[in-house]
Motif scaffolding. Sequence first.
Motif, short mmCIF file in Angstrom:
data_model
loop_
_atom_site.label_atom_id
_atom_site.label_comp_id
_atom_site.label_asym_id
_atom_site.label_seq_id
_atom_site.Cartn_x
_atom_site.Cartn_y
_atom_site.Cartn_z
N HIS A 74 -1.51 5.16 -6.38
CA HIS A 74 -2.64 5.57 -5.54
C HIS A 74 -2.35 6.90 -4.87
O HIS A 74 -3.25 7.76 -4.76
N GLY A 113 1.05 1.33 -5.28
CA GLY A 113 0.92 2.19 -4.11
C GLY A 113 1.28 3.63 -4.42
O GLY A 113 0.61 4.57 -3.98
N ARG A 144 0.83 -1.20 0.00
CA ARG A 144 0.00 0.00 0.00
C ARG A 144 0.86 1.25 0.00
O ARG A 144 0.39 2.34 -0.35
#
Length: 293
Positions: free
Chosen positions: A151, A148, A130
């Motif tokens: 994002h 990640g 993440r």
Amino acid sequence: VSAELLLHLGPVAVTSALRDCDDTIVDFRYDLVNPAFCEVVGESADTLLGRGLLELYPSHVELGLFDAYCAVVETGAPYISELPWFDERNVHAFLEVRVVRFRDGYLMTGRDITAAKMGEQVRRIFEQSRDGIVSIDRAMRISTWNAGAGHLYGLSEHEAVGTHISVITAPELRTRLVEHLTAVMATPDDVATFDAEGSRADGTPHRVEVCASAIREANGAVIGASLILRERTFRQTPGTTPANAVLVDVEVWCQSTGKWVGGFRVVGIQPDGAVKVRRVTDRRALPEALPRD
């Protein structure tokens, strides 16, 4: 097997069973190890020869490997597996092994698959993390960019790779970012941690903690740097709480009682870096409170 041949084989170890008065196997003694085996397990032949498997590596009981080796000796059925080799502190290597009965003990032959396994783990971490995982070359161009990072910044791998790393921070802070990364590559044994404030593709501001370290070639030459990017609470203007602020429940240290007190929530960060928190049941903000890390 001749000593010369052992030099050219993969990892090889020969043991003999150590038994108690009831003829139960209680350990295995190393009788022969070749250089490849010593290299994989990170021990010298002097350390291994004449010593017990469980004396050196007691974790083999918990891992079920000792029972597997005992079954080989007692039944004659070979044991074939991929297994992690433990040094009692961490995984030291991965072996693809074949264990067969040899006299009253076992013969282990293997193949070092550490590089393949570690590569597999690195790929899994890279793909599933993440956190943002990014690498750059010496010219500060992005070489790798995981999901990640995508994002965090709203940029795909295709859009990010090849662009300058300054894309991760605000224009006025890009010189400082380059200075940090230049220092990291100039001192390759160090790991640097610093913040990078910027915005996502949609313009939403955010702050990211960067952990950076140099990337070396096999000969030690620095060819770039790796960056781990982790989102942090946005540094806000005092007295405001953005609609998109992440509210985190924390404990704070009470100086008067000398105890950690719960029921607080992070609502922002002051310009000087102080964390601003508020008790969930109280409207008062405590800018001087210190949250438990």
